[in-house]
Design a protein around this motif. Sequence first.
Motif, PDB file in Angstrom:
ATOM      1  N   LYS A 150      10.726   5.514  13.175  1.00 38.11           N
ATOM      2  CA  LYS A 150       9.436   5.190  12.557  1.00 38.11           C
ATOM      3  C   LYS A 150       8.384   4.911  13.606  1.00 38.11           C
ATOM      4  O   LYS A 150       8.690   4.392  14.679  1.00 38.11           O
ATOM      5  N   MET A 182      14.706   7.666   9.946  1.00 37.72           N
ATOM      6  CA  MET A 182      13.776   8.318  10.863  1.00 37.72           C
ATOM      7  C   MET A 182      13.335   7.342  11.954  1.00 37.72           C
ATOM      8  O   MET A 182      13.334   6.140  11.733  1.00 37.72           O
ATOM      9  N   LEU A 211       1.259   5.208   0.285  1.00 43.19           N
ATOM     10  CA  LEU A 211       0.566   6.381   0.808  1.00 43.19           C
ATOM     11  C   LEU A 211       1.254   7.634   0.290  1.00 43.19           C
ATOM     12  O   LEU A 211       2.460   7.812   0.500  1.00 43.19           O
ATOM     13  N   GLN A 217       0.860  -1.169   0.000  1.00 51.05           N
ATOM     14  CA  GLN A 217       0.000   0.000   0.000  1.00 51.05           C
ATOM     15  C   GLN A 217       0.902   1.226   0.000  1.00 51.05           C
ATOM     16  O   GLN A 217       1.737   1.372   0.896  1.00 51.05           O
ATOM     17  N   GLN A 239       3.778   0.654   2.756  1.00 48.41           N
ATOM     18  CA  GLN A 239       3.418  -0.333   3.763  1.00 48.41           C
ATOM     19  C   GLN A 239       3.079  -1.662   3.093  1.00 48.41           C
ATOM     20  O   GLN A 239       2.706  -1.658   1.927  1.00 48.41           O
ATOM     21  N   PRO A 240       3.205  -2.808   3.746  1.00 42.37           N
ATOM     22  CA  PRO A 240       3.593  -2.982   5.136  1.00 42.37           C
ATOM     23  C   PRO A 240       5.102  -2.984   5.379  1.00 42.37           C
ATOM     24  O   PRO A 240       5.551  -3.458   6.417  1.00 42.37           O
ATOM     25  N   ASP A 241       5.864  -2.411   4.470  1.00 42.60           N
ATOM     26  CA  ASP A 241       7.318  -2.391   4.647  1.00 42.60           C
ATOM     27  C   ASP A 241       7.754  -1.332   5.672  1.00 42.60           C
ATOM     28  O   ASP A 241       8.904  -1.351   6.123  1.00 42.60           O
ATOM     29  N   ASN A 242       6.830  -0.400   5.997  1.00 41.68           N
ATOM     30  CA  ASN A 242       7.152   0.717   6.891  1.00 41.68           C
ATOM     31  C   ASN A 242       8.391   1.475   6.383  1.00 41.68           C
ATOM     32  O   ASN A 242       9.269   1.851   7.158  1.00 41.68           O
ATOM     33  N   VAL A 243       8.423   1.684   5.083  1.00 42.92           N
ATOM     34  CA  VAL A 243       9.506   2.436   4.445  1.00 42.92           C
ATOM     35  C   VAL A 243       8.970   3.815   4.083  1.00 42.92           C
ATOM     36  O   VAL A 243       7.911   3.931   3.450  1.00 42.92           O
ATOM     37  N   TRP A 244       9.692   4.853   4.504  1.00 37.45           N
ATOM     38  CA  TRP A 244       9.250   6.231   4.315  1.00 37.45           C
ATOM     39  C   TRP A 244      10.241   6.969   3.423  1.00 37.45           C
ATOM     40  O   TRP A 244      11.437   6.976   3.691  1.00 37.45           O
ATOM     41  N   TRP A 276      -6.857  -4.823   8.181  1.00 35.46           N
ATOM     42  CA  TRP A 276      -7.905  -3.920   7.705  1.00 35.46           C
ATOM     43  C   TRP A 276      -9.196  -4.189   8.465  1.00 35.46           C
ATOM     44  O   TRP A 276      -9.660  -5.331   8.511  1.00 35.46           O
ATOM     45  N   MET A 287      13.644   8.682   4.278  1.00 32.19           N
ATOM     46  CA  MET A 287      13.456   9.791   5.218  1.00 32.19           C
ATOM     47  C   MET A 287      14.630   9.843   6.199  1.00 32.19           C
ATOM     48  O   MET A 287      14.992   8.820   6.765  1.00 32.19           O
ATOM     49  N   GLN A 306      -1.087  -0.448   9.879  1.00 33.65           N
ATOM     50  CA  GLN A 306       0.177  -0.855   9.269  1.00 33.65           C
ATOM     51  C   GLN A 306       1.298  -0.744  10.291  1.00 33.65           C
ATOM     52  O   GLN A 306       1.171   0.016  11.226  1.00 33.65           O
ATOM     53  N   PRO A 307       2.416  -1.462  10.175  1.00 31.18           N
ATOM     54  CA  PRO A 307       2.733  -2.391   9.099  1.00 31.18           C
ATOM     55  C   PRO A 307       2.127  -3.781   9.261  1.00 31.18           C
ATOM     56  O   PRO A 307       2.597  -4.730   8.635  1.00 31.18           O
ATOM     57  N   ASP A 308       1.069  -3.904  10.042  1.00 29.34           N
ATOM     58  CA  ASP A 308       0.461  -5.226  10.236  1.00 29.34           C
ATOM     59  C   ASP A 308      -0.384  -5.643   9.033  1.00 29.34           C
ATOM     60  O   ASP A 308      -0.755  -6.816   8.927  1.00 29.34           O
ATOM     61  N   ASN A 309      -0.719  -4.664   8.160  1.00 29.48           N
ATOM     62  CA  ASN A 309      -1.601  -4.917   7.017  1.00 29.48           C
ATOM     63  C   ASN A 309      -2.913  -5.546   7.476  1.00 29.48           C
ATOM     64  O   ASN A 309      -3.435  -6.468   6.854  1.00 29.48           O
TER      65      ASN A 309
END
Lengths: 108, 108
Positions: free
Chosen positions: B3, B1, A9, A7, A69-74, B74, A102, B69-72
């Motif tokens: 996170k 960062m 964002l 996903q 997401q869900p990699d939590n990469v910004w 919903w 980031m 997220q990052p649990d994905n």
Amino acid sequence: MPKPERQVLVCVNSRPPGNPKGSCGEKASQALFDQLKGLLKERGLDGRVMVNRTYCLKHCSRGPVVAVQPDNVWYAGVTPADLVEICTMHLAEGRPVARLLMPDIPWE
Amino acid sequence: MPKPERQVLVCVNSRPPGNPKGSCGEKASQALFDQLKGLLKERGLDGRVMVNRTYCLKHCSRGPVVAVQPDNVWYAGVTPADLVEICTMHLAEGRPVARLLMPDIPWE
């Protein structure tokens, strides 16, 4: 539900001109969103990757901000060329683009 | 960062009254966002969990939609009482709330 594999964002939040925080919206992030939707479709990734616009992602000074997401990469300061690289490397091949990450600052 | 440990996405997208798709916005999702910000602060989770408002998360008929997220993970049809449960179980303790999970339907 059949969840998206990833996903993306894209912050499109806007603030009035002159606001000291700035915003991703004033840095043409809506165009990034449109570009990404096109890229995903073109490459047949649109069934695996969902892209959503968001309000403030809390890193206003580093915009445009894009989170995966869900990699939590910004990602910070994303340009249209960067977005092509993110699409090719990260969304298609699962390898985050290190040079766009980031920096190590707390969220606002 | 540094996170966020978790990022909670609350769809606040609105469509005009009568639109057949409906929207999370017309089901009071802005109030869910405000409630969640308050809950996180109250419980000292606001440094670990980020909450963001989004535009359409593509499950309009099942709104209000909340994604973690990052649990994905919903959630569909979230009420204020459900949100307290998500906060207690999932955001504080890492255990998703099974009864609120989005049913097995493709995104729109």
